[in-house]
Scaffold this motif. Sequence first.
Motif, short mmCIF file in Angstrom:
data_model
loop_
_atom_site.label_atom_id
_atom_site.label_comp_id
_atom_site.label_asym_id
_atom_site.label_seq_id
_atom_site.Cartn_x
_atom_site.Cartn_y
_atom_site.Cartn_z
N UNK A 123 -21.32 48.82 16.18
CA UNK A 123 -21.55 47.53 16.84
C UNK A 123 -20.41 46.58 16.51
N UNK A 124 -19.76 46.09 17.53
CA UNK A 124 -18.66 45.14 17.35
C UNK A 124 -19.22 43.75 17.09
N UNK A 125 -18.73 43.10 16.03
CA UNK A 125 -19.20 41.78 15.62
C UNK A 125 -18.00 40.90 15.31
N UNK A 126 -18.02 39.69 15.86
CA UNK A 126 -16.96 38.71 15.60
C UNK A 126 -17.52 37.57 14.76
N UNK A 127 -16.92 37.29 13.60
CA UNK A 127 -17.39 36.15 12.80
C UNK A 127 -16.88 34.84 13.39
N UNK A 128 -17.69 33.81 13.30
CA UNK A 128 -17.32 32.46 13.76
C UNK A 128 -17.83 31.46 12.74
N UNK A 129 -17.17 30.35 12.66
CA UNK A 129 -17.70 29.22 11.91
C UNK A 129 -17.42 27.99 12.74
N UNK A 130 -18.47 27.33 13.18
CA UNK A 130 -18.32 26.12 13.97
C UNK A 130 -18.35 24.91 13.06
N UNK A 131 -17.64 23.85 13.43
CA UNK A 131 -17.70 22.62 12.63
C UNK A 131 -19.16 22.18 12.49
N UNK A 132 -19.51 21.75 11.29
CA UNK A 132 -20.86 21.28 11.05
C UNK A 132 -21.80 22.35 10.54
N UNK A 133 -21.45 23.61 10.74
CA UNK A 133 -22.32 24.69 10.25
C UNK A 133 -22.14 24.94 8.76
N UNK A 134 -20.86 24.92 8.33
CA UNK A 134 -20.60 25.15 6.91
C UNK A 134 -21.03 23.93 6.13
N UNK A 135 -21.50 24.00 4.95
CA UNK A 135 -21.57 25.19 4.11
C UNK A 135 -22.88 25.95 4.24
N UNK A 136 -23.78 25.52 5.13
CA UNK A 136 -25.10 26.14 5.21
C UNK A 136 -25.14 27.44 6.01
N UNK A 137 -24.37 27.55 7.08
CA UNK A 137 -24.56 28.68 7.98
C UNK A 137 -23.24 29.35 8.37
N UNK A 138 -23.36 30.62 8.65
CA UNK A 138 -22.29 31.42 9.24
C UNK A 138 -22.88 32.01 10.50
N UNK A 139 -22.07 32.11 11.54
CA UNK A 139 -22.55 32.68 12.80
C UNK A 139 -21.68 33.88 13.15
N UNK A 140 -22.34 34.98 13.45
CA UNK A 140 -21.66 36.17 13.94
C UNK A 140 -22.02 36.34 15.40
N UNK A 141 -21.08 36.79 16.21
CA UNK A 141 -21.34 37.05 17.63
C UNK A 141 -21.11 38.52 17.90
N UNK A 142 -22.10 39.17 18.50
CA UNK A 142 -22.01 40.59 18.79
C UNK A 142 -21.31 40.82 20.12
N UNK A 143 -20.98 42.08 20.38
CA UNK A 143 -20.33 42.44 21.64
C UNK A 143 -21.19 42.09 22.84
N UNK A 144 -22.50 41.97 22.67
CA UNK A 144 -23.40 41.59 23.76
C UNK A 144 -23.54 40.10 23.93
N UNK A 145 -22.78 39.31 23.15
CA UNK A 145 -22.85 37.86 23.27
C UNK A 145 -24.03 37.24 22.54
N UNK A 146 -24.67 38.01 21.67
CA UNK A 146 -25.80 37.50 20.90
C UNK A 146 -25.26 36.90 19.61
N UNK A 147 -25.66 35.67 19.33
CA UNK A 147 -25.25 35.01 18.10
C UNK A 147 -26.31 35.24 17.03
N UNK A 148 -25.85 35.47 15.81
CA UNK A 148 -26.73 35.67 14.67
C UNK A 148 -26.41 34.60 13.64
N UNK A 149 -27.42 33.85 13.23
CA UNK A 149 -27.22 32.78 12.26
C UNK A 149 -27.64 33.22 10.87
#
Length: 173
Positions: A123-149
């Motif tokens: 499964x291909x996964x791209x890590x992302x960090x959006x402003x305001x999410x850190x330091x509490x959350x990390x978001x990963x986006x899968x190849x299907x466009x599903x975000x995981x918090x």
Amino acid sequence: MKRKKQRISLFEFLKTGHLGSFAPCRNLSLAALTAIFGRPDCVETRDGIPYEVESPECFPVIACYGTLEFHFDSGKTLYCIFCDAFVSGAPSGGLQIRFSDAALLRRGRAMSDFLAHARARGLSVQPECRPGLLPYARVLTTSGGVELGFEVDDPEDTSEMPTLRWFSWMAGS
């Protein structure tokens, strides 16, 4: 005639963005969703106003199939698919949907553990960090466009590992 539960692979959802044969899209009505999955377990409206098909007063509307939520911002537009509540640690499809591969999206799964399982299954996964999410959350986006918090409770505790708390699919404009 009683409708049989649809079996949906959450791994395939992460990989393709599809829920079984259903490919979510922006131009989808609640009536069309109901034709695909059957009657939702509940429909939540703005301010608890009774749901009426074309009544703008009741939108946004959330159609719930177990803990899986379909958010509509108008009678004919799906905004997102979202889950941040888990039954016994796993997402639930309620009366109409039976999930397979639910353990992959178990609440509290460490991000490092999820990434190891994703790599092992291709499964291909791209890590992302959006402003305001850190330091509490990390978001990963899968190849299907599903975000995981993945979130932590205490950002000052450097030993706390981010764990899965929610996932979502967002409609494109």
